[in-house]
Design an enzyme around this catalytic site. Structure first.
Site, PDB file in Angstrom:
ATOM      1  N   ASP A   7       0.875  -1.175   0.000  1.00 47.29           N
ATOM      2  CA  ASP A   7       0.000   0.000   0.000  1.00 47.29           C
ATOM      3  C   ASP A   7       0.910   1.222   0.000  1.00 47.29           C
ATOM      4  OD1 ASP A   7      -1.790   2.063   0.405  1.00 47.29           O
ATOM      5  OD2 ASP A   7      -2.167   1.579   2.510  1.00 47.29           O
ATOM      6  N   LYS A  68       2.496  11.516  -3.197  1.00 47.40           N
ATOM      7  CA  LYS A  68       1.548  10.745  -4.006  1.00 47.40           C
ATOM      8  C   LYS A  68       0.544  11.659  -4.719  1.00 47.40           C
ATOM      9  CE  LYS A  68      -1.932   7.098  -3.301  1.00 47.40           C
ATOM     10  NZ  LYS A  68      -2.408   6.108  -2.299  1.00 47.40           N
ATOM     11  N   GLU A 161      -7.514   0.817  -4.381  1.00 45.55           N
ATOM     12  CA  GLU A 161      -7.485   0.737  -2.923  1.00 45.55           C
ATOM     13  C   GLU A 161      -8.794   0.236  -2.299  1.00 45.55           C
ATOM     14  OE1 GLU A 161      -6.072   4.601  -1.887  1.00 45.55           O
ATOM     15  OE2 GLU A 161      -4.056   4.193  -2.644  1.00 45.55           O
ATOM     16  N   ASP A 184     -13.191   5.009   1.584  1.00 47.16           N
ATOM     17  CA  ASP A 184     -11.751   5.061   1.874  1.00 47.16           C
ATOM     18  C   ASP A 184     -11.284   6.519   1.829  1.00 47.16           C
ATOM     19  OD1 ASP A 184      -9.036   4.837   2.040  1.00 47.16           O
ATOM     20  OD2 ASP A 184      -8.790   3.533   0.299  1.00 47.16           O
TER      21      ASP A 184
END
Length: 597
Positions: A7, A68, A161, A184
Site C-alpha cells: 500500500d 503521491k 485501494e 476510503d
C-alpha cells in the site's frame, strides 16, 4: 516466488506477504508495520525514509511528504499550491518536488519497503502488487508502475485501494454473498466503491472519488483557522506553515477521541508562542466543507450501482483510511448510507492487507479468488461531426477489450485521425483527449476505406489503443504516456456532474448533429435521383419528396434537433419509391448491356 503486497499511501505505507497460507504485514526495523511516506535527502547522497525522515523535519531539515498527490500530474495543474517543499516544472511539463520527480521519491519509499520485506523474509523479492486510488487516471497509474520498476520491482498488478480493502474485509466471508460499499478516506485521496462478493468473486459495481481530497486538506483547513484565530496577521513562511500543519494534524488526531485539545507551538516566531484551544465542535465546523465533499461522490456511486435504498440493499459500509477515525466522517457516512459504519478493518492496514491477499492469489500461495475491477470513466473516439463514440462505457469491468470499424467520411481521403477521448459528454470537444494517432490508407470512395479501432484495458487499468487498416493489415499502436493526460481531479468530478447537468442539451446537440449528417448525405442523393427518374415518377410522389425536402432545409436553418430528425425521417420515407425506381432502372440498364453483348 514471493510476490509482496504494497500500500503506497499518501501519509503512510505498508508491505506484506502471504506466509504459510496467511496474509501478514511485515514490521520495519523499529517494529512498526506502518512506515511514514516521508523522504529526506542528505547532503552526502544518503536517502532517509520513514519516521527518521519526519524527525529531520522537526530539526529543520527538508522532508518530502504526501508526494503521491503529485504522481502523474502536470506542473500547470499545481502551480501556486502550498507544499512542504518547492514545486517546479520538469522538462516534460511534469512536477518536480525539491528538484525530484514524484516517481523518484515514491521509488525511494518503495525501495525502503522492499528492504523491509527482504530483511524479514531473509530472501530477495522481485515482484509486487501495488495499490492506487480507484480514481487514479492512466497517467497516475503508469507513474506508480514506473516508481515500482525504479525501485527494482516487477509490478505484476495495480489494484484499486477500495477493492483491496474489500478483499481484506471478505477474506473470512468467501462462502457468503454480500454487497458492500467501501468508503476510503486517506491522507491525500478519497475513494468510494460498491462491490459484490459471491463465492470468492469480488466484482466492482461502481466507483467514484477524488485523488486530491483527504486528511491533508483537513489539516490545512484547521491550521488556517488556528492562524486566523491567534496569528499576528503576517503571512506564514514555508517552514512556519509546515510546523503549523503538523501541529494541526496532532490536534485532529486527539479530537478523534477527546472533546478538546490544544494546538501549542512554543517559539513559533521570535517573541511568539502559539497556543489555541480547539473543541471537537469547533473542529467539526471548520472541516465540515472538506468532509462534505465526499457526500456527492457517495450519492453518485450509489446511483451508478443502481442502489436506491442503501440501508436495505447494502450489507455493510466498510470504513478504511486514517481519516475515517474522525467522528464527523463516521456520522456523515451513517447519514448518507442509512446504517452504522463497519469499522472492523484497521483503517491504516486494510488496503495493504488486501494488496497482500491479491499478491498471494497471483503467486498461488492463497486459495483462488477472482478480482473484477472497473474503469471509472467512459473511453471512446471522435467520429465525423465531432461526436463522442463510446467504445468502453464507464464502470465496465476490467480487464476488457472493445472495438469498432470506421470508414472514410470523405472520398479519396488518405488518412484518418483517431482521437482517443475520456469522459461522459456527448460531444468530443467536451471530453478529454488522451492522445491521437494518424492511420494512413489508400485513397478510396467515401465509405470504402475501413479502419478497425480496438481499445484494450489491462488488469492494471492501463489503456492501449490499436488501429488497423483492414486492407493492408498494418497496425498502429497508441501508447498513452504520463504526458498525455492533463486533467486534475476537480475536473474529473466536474466532468461527471456536468454530464448530468447538461444531459438534455448534450443529447439534443447529438441528435441534431446526427440528423444534420444524415440530411447532408440525403439531400444531394435526392437531387441526383430526381434528375434521373423524376420525369417517370407520379406527380404526387414528386410533390411529396419536394415537400419533405423543403422541411429538411427549413429545419436545418432553424437548427432544432427533433424537428430536423423528424424531417429527415419523413424525407427518407418519401424517397423509398424513388429508390425502388432507381434500382429498376439500373437493373434494366445492366440487362440491356448484357443483351447487347
Amino acid at each position: 516466488m514471493d510476490i509482496i503486497g504494497i500500500d503506497l499511501g499518501t501519509t503512510n505505507s505498508a508491505v506484506g506477504v502471504v506466509e504459510s497460507g496467511f496474509p501478514i504485514l511485515l514490521a520495519n526495523e523499529v517494529g512498526e508495520r506502518i512506515t511514514p511516506s516521508a523522504v529526506s535527502y542528505l547532503d552526502g547522497g544518503e536517502v532517509v525514509v520513514g519516521a527518521e525522515a519526519l524527525r529531520r523535519r522537526g530539526a529543520g531539515g527538508e522532508v518530502i511528504t504526501s508526494v503521491k498527490r503529485y504522481m502523474g500530474r502536470r506542473f500547470r495543474e499545481v502551480a501556486g499550491e502550498d507544499y512542504c517543499v518547492e514545486l517546479s516544472e520538469a522538462a516534460d511539463g511534469g512536477v518536480l518536488a525539491a528538484g525530484r520527480k514524484p516517481e523518484v521519491v515514491s521509488a525511494d519509499i518503495l525501495r525502503k519497503l522492499k528492504q523491509v520485506a527482504e530483511l524479514q523474509l531473509e530472501r530477495e523479492v522481485e515482484k509486487a502488487v501495488i495499490t492506487v486510488p480507484a480514481y487514479f487516471n492512466d497517467a497516475q497509474r503508469n507513474a506508480t508502475k514506473l516508481a515500482g520498476e525504479m525501485a527494482g520491482l516487477e509490478v505484476v498488478r495495480i489494484v484499486s485501494e477500495p477493492t483491496a480493502a474489500a478483499l481484506a474485509y471478505g477474506l473470512d466471508k468467501l462462502g457468503e454473498e454480500a454487497r458492500v460499499a467501501v468508503y476510503d478516506l486517506g491522507g491525500g485521496t478519497f475513494d468510494i466503491s460498491v462491490l459484490e462478493m459471491r463465492e470468492g468473486v469480488f466484482q466492482v459495481l461502481a466507483t467514484d472519488g477524488d485523488t486530491q481530497l483527504g486528511g491533508d486538506d483537513i489539516d490545512e483547513a484547521l491550521a488556517y483557522w488556528c492562524w486566523q484565530s491567534v496569528g499576528d496577521g503576517e503571512p506564514l513562511a514555508e517552514g512556519e506553515r509546515q510546523r503549523l500543519v503538523d501541529a494541526a494534524r496532532e490536534v485532529k488526531e486527539l479530537l478523534s477521541s477527546e472533546q478538546e485539545a490544544v494546538l501549542r507551538i512554543p517559539f513559533f516566531r521570535e517573541g511568539m508562542h502559539l497556543e489555541q484551544e480547539v473543541t471537537r465542535e469547533q473542529f467539526e465546523r471548520v472541516v465540515s466543507a472538506v468532509i462534505g465533499r465526499t457526500e456527492g461522490h457517495c450519492r453518485r456511486v450509489l446511483t451508478d450501482a443502481g442502489i436506491k435504498d442503501p440501508s436495505e440493499e447494502l450489507d455493510a459500509v466498510v470504513l478504511v483510511g486514517g481519516s475515517t477515525r474522525i467522528p464527523a466522517v463516521r456520522a456523515l457516512v451513517e447519514r448518507v448510507f442509512g446504517q452504522s459504519a463497519d469499522v472492523s478493518q484497521h483503517p491504516d492496514e486494510a488496503v495493504a492487507l488486501g494488496a497482500v491477499i491479491q499478491a498471494g492469489v497471483l503467486s498461488g500461495a492463497l486459495r483462488e479468488m477472482v478480482l473484477l475491477d472497473v474503469t471509472p470513466l467512459s473511453l471512446g473516439i471522435e467520429t465525423f461531426g465531432g461526436l463522442m463514440n463510446v467504445l468502453i462505457p464507464r464502470n465496465t469491468t476490467i480487464p476488457c477489450k472493445a472495438g469498432e470499424m470506421f470508414t472514410n467520411a470523405v472520398a479519396n481521403q488518405q488518412s484518418m485521425r483517431v482521437r482517443v477521448l475520456q469522459g461522459e459528454r456527448e460531444m468530443a470537444r467536451d471530453n478529454w483527449e488522451l492522445g491521437n494517432v494518424d492511420v494512413s490508407f489508400d485513397p478510396a470512395p467515401k465509405g470504402q476505406a475501413r479502419v478497425g479501432v480496438q481499445f484494450s484495458i489491462d488488469e492494471n487499468g492501463i489503456l492501449e489503443v490499436l488501429a488497423r487498416d483492414t486492407l493492408t493489415q498494418q497496425d498502429t499502436v497508441l501508447e498513452i504516456d504520463s504526458a498525455a493526460v492533463d486533467v486534475d481531479d476537480e475536473a474529473v468530478e466536474k466532468m461527471v456532474s456536468e454530464s448530468v447537468d447538461y444531459a438534455f442539451d448534450d443529447m439534443s446537440e447529438r441528435i441534431f448533429t446526427e440528423a444534420k449528417l444524415k440530411a447532408e448525405e440525403l439531400l444531394p442523393a435526392v437531387e441526383a435521383g430526381m434528375s434521373q427518374v423524376g420525369d417517370v415518377m407520379a406527380a404526387e410522389d414528386v410533390a411529396q419528396i419536394r415537400e419533405a425536402e423543403s422541411e429538411v432545409r427549413a429545419a436545418l436553418e432553424a437548427g432544432e434537433a427533433n424537428p430536423l430528425k423528424a424531417a429527415v425521417q419523413k424525407l427518407d420515407k418519401a424517397t423509398e419509391h424513388m429508390a425502388a425506381v432507381l434500382v429498376e432502372k439500373a437493373m434494366e440498364a445492366a440487362l440491356m448491356k448484357k443483351l447487347g453483348e
